[in-house]
Every structure is written in structure tokens, then in C-alpha cells.
Scaffold this motif. Structure first.
Motif, PDB file in Angstrom:
ATOM      1  N   THR A   1       0.842  -1.198   0.000  1.00 10.29           N
ATOM      2  CA  THR A   1       0.000   0.000   0.000  1.00 10.29           C
ATOM      3  C   THR A   1       0.876   1.247   0.000  1.00 10.29           C
ATOM      4  OG1 THR A   1      -0.097   0.161   2.406  1.00 10.29           O
ATOM      5  CG2 THR A   1      -1.776  -1.218   1.337  1.00 10.29           C
ATOM      6  N   LYS A   2       0.307   2.340  -0.456  1.00  9.34           N
ATOM      7  CA  LYS A   2       1.037   3.620  -0.461  1.00  9.34           C
ATOM      8  C   LYS A   2       1.442   4.023   0.953  1.00  9.34           C
ATOM      9  CE  LYS A   2       1.534   5.230  -4.599  1.00  9.34           C
ATOM     10  NZ  LYS A   2       2.872   5.388  -5.136  1.00  9.34           N
ATOM     11  N   GLN A   3       0.549   3.751   1.905  1.00  9.27           N
ATOM     12  CA  GLN A   3       0.828   4.108   3.297  1.00  9.27           C
ATOM     13  C   GLN A   3       2.043   3.319   3.821  1.00  9.27           C
ATOM     14  OE1 GLN A   3      -2.423   3.407   5.977  1.00  9.27           O
ATOM     15  NE2 GLN A   3      -1.340   4.261   7.734  1.00  9.27           N
ATOM     16  N   ARG A   4       2.093   2.013   3.533  1.00 14.38           N
ATOM     17  CA  ARG A   4       3.216   1.187   3.985  1.00 14.38           C
ATOM     18  C   ARG A   4       4.502   1.598   3.270  1.00 14.38           C
ATOM     19  NH1 ARG A   4       6.033  -1.111   7.860  1.00 14.38           N
ATOM     20  NH2 ARG A   4       7.101  -2.987   7.167  1.00 14.38           N
ATOM     21  N   GLU A   5       4.402   1.895   1.986  1.00 17.95           N
ATOM     22  CA  GLU A   5       5.571   2.338   1.230  1.00 17.95           C
ATOM     23  C   GLU A   5       6.127   3.624   1.840  1.00 17.95           C
ATOM     24  OE1 GLU A   5       6.935   3.334  -3.356  1.00 17.95           O
ATOM     25  OE2 GLU A   5       4.829   2.942  -2.905  1.00 17.95           O
ATOM     26  N   GLN A   6       5.245   4.548   2.196  1.00 17.28           N
ATOM     27  CA  GLN A   6       5.683   5.809   2.806  1.00 17.28           C
ATOM     28  C   GLN A   6       6.325   5.552   4.175  1.00 17.28           C
ATOM     29  OE1 GLN A   6       5.801   8.730   1.144  1.00 17.28           O
ATOM     30  NE2 GLN A   6       7.023   9.321   2.911  1.00 17.28           N
ATOM     31  N   GLU A   7       5.798   4.591   4.903  1.00 16.05           N
ATOM     32  CA  GLU A   7       6.372   4.230   6.206  1.00 16.05           C
ATOM     33  C   GLU A   7       7.808   3.709   6.034  1.00 16.05           C
ATOM     34  OE1 GLU A   7       5.454   1.105   9.862  1.00 16.05           O
ATOM     35  OE2 GLU A   7       3.938   1.438   8.325  1.00 16.05           O
ATOM     36  N   LEU A   8       8.017   2.879   5.029  1.00 18.74           N
ATOM     37  CA  LEU A   8       9.349   2.346   4.767  1.00 18.74           C
ATOM     38  C   LEU A   8      10.314   3.446   4.309  1.00 18.74           C
ATOM     39  CD1 LEU A   8       8.296  -0.983   3.062  1.00 18.74           C
ATOM     40  CD2 LEU A   8       9.289  -0.713   5.336  1.00 18.74           C
ATOM     41  N   ILE A   9       9.828   4.364   3.496  1.00 21.46           N
ATOM     42  CA  ILE A   9      10.650   5.499   3.063  1.00 21.46           C
ATOM     43  C   ILE A   9      11.010   6.372   4.254  1.00 21.46           C
ATOM     44  CG2 ILE A   9      10.600   7.649   1.721  1.00 21.46           C
ATOM     45  CD1 ILE A   9       9.076   6.060  -0.458  1.00 21.46           C
ATOM     46  N   THR A  10      10.087   6.516   5.184  1.00 16.70           N
ATOM     47  CA  THR A  10      10.352   7.297   6.396  1.00 16.70           C
ATOM     48  C   THR A  10      11.475   6.666   7.216  1.00 16.70           C
ATOM     49  OG1 THR A  10       8.061   8.038   6.436  1.00 16.70           O
ATOM     50  CG2 THR A  10       9.303   8.280   8.479  1.00 16.70           C
ATOM     51  N   PHE A  11      11.527   5.340   7.279  1.00 18.09           N
ATOM     52  CA  PHE A  11      12.642   4.673   7.969  1.00 18.09           C
ATOM     53  C   PHE A  11      13.971   5.094   7.348  1.00 18.09           C
ATOM     54  CE2 PHE A  11       9.750   0.828   9.009  1.00 18.09           C
ATOM     55  CZ  PHE A  11       9.345   1.406  10.201  1.00 18.09           C
ATOM     56  N   ILE A  12      14.018   5.133   6.036  1.00 18.25           N
ATOM     57  CA  ILE A  12      15.249   5.506   5.343  1.00 18.25           C
ATOM     58  C   ILE A  12      15.601   6.962   5.637  1.00 18.25           C
ATOM     59  CG2 ILE A  12      16.306   5.840   3.070  1.00 18.25           C
ATOM     60  CD1 ILE A  12      14.450   3.475   2.127  1.00 18.25           C
ATOM     61  N   LEU A  13      14.623   7.840   5.529  1.00 13.39           N
ATOM     62  CA  LEU A  13      14.858   9.262   5.757  1.00 13.39           C
ATOM     63  C   LEU A  13      15.286   9.561   7.192  1.00 13.39           C
ATOM     64  CD1 LEU A  13      11.874  10.756   3.723  1.00 13.39           C
ATOM     65  CD2 LEU A  13      14.290  10.661   3.046  1.00 13.39           C
ATOM     66  N   ASN A  14      14.825   8.745   8.136  1.00 12.04           N
ATOM     67  CA  ASN A  14      15.177   8.925   9.549  1.00 12.04           C
ATOM     68  C   ASN A  14      16.423   8.130   9.935  1.00 12.04           C
ATOM     69  OD1 ASN A  14      13.018  10.641   9.977  1.00 12.04           O
ATOM     70  ND2 ASN A  14      11.666   8.992  10.637  1.00 12.04           N
ATOM     71  N   ASP A  15      17.135   7.630   8.928  1.00 12.17           N
ATOM     72  CA  ASP A  15      18.362   6.857   9.138  1.00 12.17           C
ATOM     73  C   ASP A  15      18.125   5.617  10.004  1.00 12.17           C
ATOM     74  OD1 ASP A  15      20.964   6.574   8.319  1.00 12.17           O
ATOM     75  OD2 ASP A  15      21.808   7.565  10.079  1.00 12.17           O
ATOM     76  N   GLU A  16      16.957   5.004   9.823  1.00 17.61           N
ATOM     77  CA  GLU A  16      16.624   3.749  10.490  1.00 17.61           C
ATOM     78  C   GLU A  16      16.642   2.633   9.446  1.00 17.61           C
ATOM     79  OE1 GLU A  16      13.599   4.616  13.987  1.00 17.61           O
ATOM     80  OE2 GLU A  16      12.879   5.499  12.102  1.00 17.61           O
ATOM     81  N   LEU A  17      17.801   2.460   8.826  1.00 18.59           N
ATOM     82  CA  LEU A  17      17.909   1.530   7.704  1.00 18.59           C
ATOM     83  C   LEU A  17      17.654   0.083   8.100  1.00 18.59           C
ATOM     84  CD1 LEU A  17      20.937   3.042   5.782  1.00 18.59           C
ATOM     85  CD2 LEU A  17      18.528   3.192   5.216  1.00 18.59           C
ATOM     86  N   MET A  18      18.013  -0.297   9.317  1.00 18.20           N
ATOM     87  CA  MET A  18      17.784  -1.692   9.721  1.00 18.20           C
ATOM     88  C   MET A  18      16.292  -2.016   9.755  1.00 18.20           C
ATOM     89  SD  MET A  18      20.633  -3.003   9.615  1.00 18.20           S
ATOM     90  CE  MET A  18      20.058  -4.630   9.977  1.00 18.20           C
TER      91      MET A  18
END
Length: 106
Positions: A3-20
């Protein structure tokens, strides 16, 4: 399908330097397996050089930190062996400090 919402959540992990959190997500794990199957579990750089090596890593050609919107795009992924992946990221062993050697060489 993601879903777009889940995709945005995953992108937020990257942007917040929470790559793991991104790399441990089920979406990444599923896409990683798709890439490995697509490339027949072969390192694509070794294959291009006429060699064979098993691929252990799935590499983002356009890095996730600079292109988070492409983090879950199959065409942005390349399967690589550990050696080639380290070379791509400039993590070569030759740049490491040499190990101490005993002065006495027999």
C-alpha cells in the motif's frame, strides 16, 4: 501488493536513518528474493566479467539514502557477491591497516 501508506512508512525509515528497520521489513525481504531469483542467484558483476560467483547481496544501484523512492523498485536492484558489493561501496581490504607481523620470519 504494497500500500502507499506502507511504502511511505518504509521510506520514512530511510529518511530517519533507520535503515535496519527497512532492511528487516517483509517487503524488502520479499523483493530481495525476487531479485535473487531474477538474477539466478549469480553476481552480476562477476557474470559480466565472464566469471561465476554466488550472489549473497542485493545492491541498490541508486542508493537508498539519496533515492528512497526507488528503494522498493526491482529494476534498481542488482545481485552481487560480497567482494563485488564491497568494491562498489569502496570498502576494499587494501584500505585497511595491515595486520601486525612478527619481526621474526622463519
Amino acid at each position: 501488493m504494497i500500500t502507499k501508506q506502507r511504502e511511505q512508512e518504509l521510506i520514512t525509515f530511510i529518511l530517519n536513518d533507520e535503515l535496519m528497520k527497512f532492511y528487516k521489513s517483509k517487503e524488502w525481504m520479499q523483493l530481495r528474493l525476487k531479485a535473487l531469483k531474477r538474477d539466478n542467484h549469480e553476481c552480476q558483476l562477476c557474470k559480466a566479467a565472464g566469471r561465476y560467483h554466488k550472489a549473497e547481496n542485493v545492491h541498490h544501484m541508486k542508493e537508498v539514502k539519496t533515492h528512497p523512492h526507488l528503494s522498493l523498485t526491482l529494476s534498481n536492484l542488482q545481485c552481487l557477491c560480497i567482494k563485488c558489493h564491497n568494491e562498489v561501496h569502496d570498502r576494499l581490504e587494501s584500505t585497511r591497516a595491515p595486520k601486525f607481523m612478527n619481526e621474526e620470519r622463519w
